[in-house]
Scaffold this motif. Structure first.
Motif: not given
Length: 337
Positions: A199-228
């Motif tokens: 996940i590249q992580g090019h985000w904007h000050v005051g607008k970092v999508p923390l909820k979506e990031i956490e959901e994505s960490i969990e979703a990619y991990d569920a596929l058996g993948l490492k997350v960077m």
């Protein structure tokens, strides 16, 4: 930073040619002090490393490999297949068979050269649109939608001792994340190895999508993948679109470059809070997140000074233009101290 988070995940930085060639001793010392993972900004992209059909230029890429080995740093190759910064001759190839030969030779030649010498490859970069469909790139046009599977298959054959990643921006957003998940499942269903997702992580000050990031960490991990998190920066300047498509541009306007003579303390404080919240989330999922790489070392180096508006003064990283730690740096370290 590398010592602070040594038990959780690698801390990386993207290096330019001057940094790879150690032209500035102060910069070199900072890189060695703070980071234990490296990614090349440009020198492994195909326009640089494969400038002509039968010509490869490994000069600076080899120096980067040597620098990483000498300092016992993990090196991530970036990137084997990407529609931007493409070898200039490639778009002029009319024959599908010839284009497939270029595609195959490019991956095999580069991946095999560095097998066992680098830790990982971004095998395919930015193959998806924002809605999760396949981007209409020259690779899709010439080779069809299974080109991603084939890229990973070729990389697996050429670099059996190297981890293989898919890398994209905005793939923490629900629609693009779903497309990314479907793409990964296709690779896995074909019996082809994929080790992780970036996940590249090019985000904007005051607008970092923390909820979506956490959901994505969990979703990619569920596929058996490492997350960077592979290209992290938090931009402070205005623009009228989201994402990181390098082909998008905005016209120069003084209102878009408000901090030429310095950045207000309140903006730096918000940026520090954003970085702190991000790293707190990374620590929460330290069993899933294996690397966090900043896209550059200091603000002066950042690509965001010239994109999407050329010549701006941006402040997206943890060190300022004098290599002094910013409030964001202190906020991140405070999570463990």
């Amino acid at each position: 930073m590398k010592n602070t988070f040594k038990n959780e995940f690698k801390i990386g930085a993207a290096l330019n040619t001057a940094q790879i060639e150690e032209r500035d001793s102060k910069m070199t010392a900072l890189i060695m002090q703070q980071f234990n993972a490296l990614t090349p900004e440009n020198v492994m992209k195909s326009e640089v490393i494969h400038p002509a059909w039968d010509t490869y230029d490994f000069t600076v890429a080899d120096k980067l490999v040597a620098f990483a080995q000498k300092n016992k740093m993990e090196l991530n190759g970036h990137t084997l297949i990407w529609h931007s910064q493409l070898s200039p001759f490639a778009r002029k190839i009319n024959s599908v068979d010839s284009f497939r030969t270029f595609f195959t030779n490019h991956i095999k030649t580069i991946a095999s050269r560095y097998d066992g010498k680098i830790f990982s490859w971004d095998v395919v970069n930015e193959a998806l649109n924002e809605d999760g469909t396949m981007r209409k790139s020259v690779f899709l046009e010439k080779l069809g939608e299974d080109y991603v599977i084939e890229a990973f298959r070729l990389a697996q054959q050429a670099a059996p001792n190297t981890e293989l990643y898919y890398n994209d921006y905005n793939n923490e957003q629900p629609a693009k994340r779903n497309g990314c998940i479907q793409l990964i499942k296709k690779i896995q269903a074909a019996g082809v190895r994929i080790d992780g997702v970036g996940i590249q992580g090019h985000w904007h000050v005051g607008k970092v999508p923390l909820k979506e990031i956490e959901e994505s960490i969990e979703a990619y991990d569920a596929l058996g993948l490492k997350v960077m998190f592979t290209e992290l920066d938090i931009e402070v300047l205005p623009r009228n679109f989201q994402g990181a498509d390098v082909n998008q541009r905005m016209a120069t306007d003084p209102s878009l470059n408000p901090y030429v003579n310095g950045i207000p303390a309140n903006v730096l404080a918000q940026q520090a809070k954003d970085y702190e919240n991000l790293f707190r989330l990374f620590l929460k999922h330290k069993d899933k997140v294996t690397r966090v790489t900043l896209w550059g070392v200091d603000d002066g180096q950042s690509w965001l000074n010239d994109w999407p508006v050329r010549g701006r003064t941006n402040y997206p990283l943890l060190f300022d233009r004098t290599l002094t730690p910013k409030p964001a740096f202190e906020a991140v370290l405070s999570l463990k101290n």
